[in-house]
Enzyme design. Structure first.
Site, PDB file in Angstrom:
ATOM      1  N   MET A  19       2.006   4.562   9.282  1.00 26.66           N
ATOM      2  CA  MET A  19       0.955   4.856   8.346  1.00 26.66           C
ATOM      3  C   MET A  19       0.896   6.318   8.004  1.00 26.66           C
ATOM      4  SD  MET A  19      -3.010   3.839   7.960  1.00 26.66           S
ATOM      5  CE  MET A  19      -2.879   2.124   7.485  1.00 26.66           C
ATOM      6  N   ARG A  55     -10.847   8.052   4.117  1.00 30.05           N
ATOM      7  CA  ARG A  55     -11.083   6.742   3.075  1.00 30.05           C
ATOM      8  C   ARG A  55     -11.198   7.362   1.825  1.00 30.05           C
ATOM      9  NH1 ARG A  55     -11.323   1.975   4.126  1.00 30.05           N
ATOM     10  NH2 ARG A  55     -11.785   2.199   6.205  1.00 30.05           N
ATOM     11  N   ASP A  75       0.517   4.154   1.608  1.00 33.23           N
ATOM     12  CA  ASP A  75       0.503   4.614   2.783  1.00 33.23           C
ATOM     13  C   ASP A  75       1.523   4.196   3.897  1.00 33.23           C
ATOM     14  OD1 ASP A  75      -1.075   2.688   3.335  1.00 33.23           O
ATOM     15  OD2 ASP A  75      -2.824   3.794   3.710  1.00 33.23           O
ATOM     16  N   GLU A 128      -9.675  -8.426   0.584  1.00 32.38           N
ATOM     17  CA  GLU A 128      -9.181  -9.355  -0.455  1.00 32.38           C
ATOM     18  C   GLU A 128      -7.913  -9.816   0.172  1.00 32.38           C
ATOM     19  OE1 GLU A 128      -7.118  -5.537   0.038  1.00 32.38           O
ATOM     20  OE2 GLU A 128      -9.332  -5.975  -0.145  1.00 32.38           O
ATOM     21  N   ASP A 129      -7.426  -9.188   1.080  1.00 28.87           N
ATOM     22  CA  ASP A 129      -6.291  -9.703   1.719  1.00 28.87           C
ATOM     23  C   ASP A 129      -6.521 -11.128   2.728  1.00 28.87           C
ATOM     24  OD1 ASP A 129      -7.610  -8.376   3.788  1.00 28.87           O
ATOM     25  OD2 ASP A 129      -6.104  -7.281   4.294  1.00 28.87           O
ATOM     26  N   ASP A 186       0.919  -1.291   0.013  1.00 27.49           N
ATOM     27  CA  ASP A 186      -0.262  -0.001  -0.034  1.00 27.49           C
ATOM     28  C   ASP A 186       0.880   1.179  -0.004  1.00 27.49           C
ATOM     29  OD1 ASP A 186      -2.322  -1.659   0.066  1.00 27.49           O
ATOM     30  OD2 ASP A 186      -2.618  -1.337   2.383  1.00 27.49           O
ATOM     31  N   HIS A 213      -4.979   9.316   6.592  1.00 30.13           N
ATOM     32  CA  HIS A 213      -5.881  10.003   5.714  1.00 30.13           C
ATOM     33  C   HIS A 213      -7.207   9.572   5.951  1.00 30.13           C
ATOM     34  CE1 HIS A 213      -6.051   5.806   3.363  1.00 30.13           C
ATOM     35  NE2 HIS A 213      -4.971   5.850   3.937  1.00 30.13           N
ATOM     36  N   TRP A 216     -13.481  -1.777  -0.461  1.00 28.34           N
ATOM     37  CA  TRP A 216     -12.626  -1.847   0.663  1.00 28.34           C
ATOM     38  C   TRP A 216     -12.812  -3.083   1.508  1.00 28.34           C
ATOM     39  CZ3 TRP A 216     -12.376  -2.665   5.804  1.00 28.34           C
ATOM     40  CH2 TRP A 216     -10.912  -2.504   6.357  1.00 28.34           C
TER      41      TRP A 216
END
Length: 347
Positions: free
Chosen positions: A288, A293, A198, A261-262, A196, A291, A258
């Site tokens: 991180m 979403r 971030d 998937e992981d 990712d 931020h 969101w």
């Protein structure tokens, strides 16, 4: 008195005449000088001079021997890179610009964010794949910290930012699959790190490479109080060898929005009878970039239910069924930016 003076003048005249005769004899070619005892000393002197001339001609200048400039083949890089520093202080300077990052981090980089160690042969050929949309402020922090870390780790690597075209529903996993395919079009990578944008590692001993099993790297994020949120968590930053990724058929293409998937990926690894490796919680720390979403990346309540079908869908949902179109490829000094259309459903 006059008689004495006359005798003296005669003597002087005779002496001058004798000197003239000697001078005339000396001016003759030395090769014709008589070898009588009267002139032997002249011949000896000439012989000595001639010998010294010959000796001088035979003297060779002393030249310092220099080894020939033969380029030696590079040795493999060491298993433990010598330039690592360990724990890192990570902070996000919002005044930092992308030009600042290029100025500080582009040394030795090739276009497209490619790098190879100059003094040894890297043990790992790594493609770093970043799913992306509208996160340029975060990307500059990632590039600022990761390029120096990856160089110190002596990797042969390339950075690929896979940008989702349009404003449809985001699909992180499908972008990662597209990045895997696009990176292999450019180079024979044997390892893939999916990260990712971030997440910044806080220790450069957390190696961005592959192991004998799939690797979960982001095990201690600050948003989870530097601990693993649950035992089967496999998100944030992970790595796969090319063979492992193909064996599990990559990520699912069907997790829009969101989440989940992981977790689906964890199940794929489990169902292929592979295990997961992780660094310890000290080396695996991440910070991180905070931020809100992303728009059109809201949680989809249907995603968790798909996890019950992973065992049955994984062989026909992944790399072998991936459909996308490349819209544009841009080679920046720091990264390769690939915009793809993944045919997102309308919002």
């Amino acid at each position: 008195m006059k008689k004495k003076l006359g005798i003296f003048l005669v003597f002087i005249s005779l002496f001058s005449l004798l000197g003239s005769i000697l001078l005339w004899l000396h001016s003759k070619d030395t090769a014709t000088i008589s070898t009588t005892n009267k002139y032997v000393h002249v011949a000896e002197v000439n012989k000595l001079i001639a010998q010294q001339e010959r000796d001088l001609l035979n003297i060779k200048p002393k030249v310092k021997k220099v080894a020939p400039n033969v380029s030696r083949p590079l040795e493999p890089c060491p298993g433990s890179p010598p330039g690592l520093v360990g724990p890192l202080h990570v902070e996000f300077d919002w005044h930092r610009t992308m030009d600042n990052v290029r100025s500080e981090c582009s040394t030795d980089l090739q276009d497209g964010g490619r790098y190879e160690p100059p003094d040894c042969i890297a043990l790992h050929k790594v493609a770093i794949i970043i799913p992306f949309r509208n996160r340029h402020e975060h990307l500059k922090h990632w590039l600022y910290y990761l390029h120096p870390i990856l160089k110190r780790q002596q990797l042969n690597y390339g950075v690929y930012v896979i940008n989702q075209h349009g404003e449809g529903v985001f699909n992180r996993a499908k972008l990662l699959n597209a990045g895997f395919v696009e990176a292999l079009k450019e180079y024979d990578y044997d390892c893939f790190v999916f990260s990712d944008v971030d997440l910044i590692p806080m220790d450069d001993r957390n190696f961005y490479r592959c192991y004998s099993e799939p690797r979960h790297m982001a095990v201690a994020m600050d948003k989870f109080q530097f601990s693993l949120p649950y035992k089967t968590y496999f998100g944030g930053v992970v790595s796969f060898s090319k063979d492992h990724y193909m064996k599990i058929n990559g990520f699912s293409n069907n997790y829009w929005g969101w989440g989940a998937e992981d977790d689906d990926m964890y199940k794929r690894i489990h169902f292929q009878h592979m295990s997961i490796s992780r660094p310890d919680l000290h080396v695996g720390k991440y910070k991180m970039v905070r931020h809100n979403r992303d728009v059109h990346n809201e949680p989809d309540p249907r995603n968790p239910g798909k996890l019950h079908k992973t065992r049955f869908t994984m062989e026909k949902d992944g790399i072998n069924t991936l459909i996308y179109a490349v819209k544009k490829i841009v080679k920046d000094k720091l990264y390769t930016f690939i915009t793809v259309d993944i045919y997102s459903p309308n919002t």
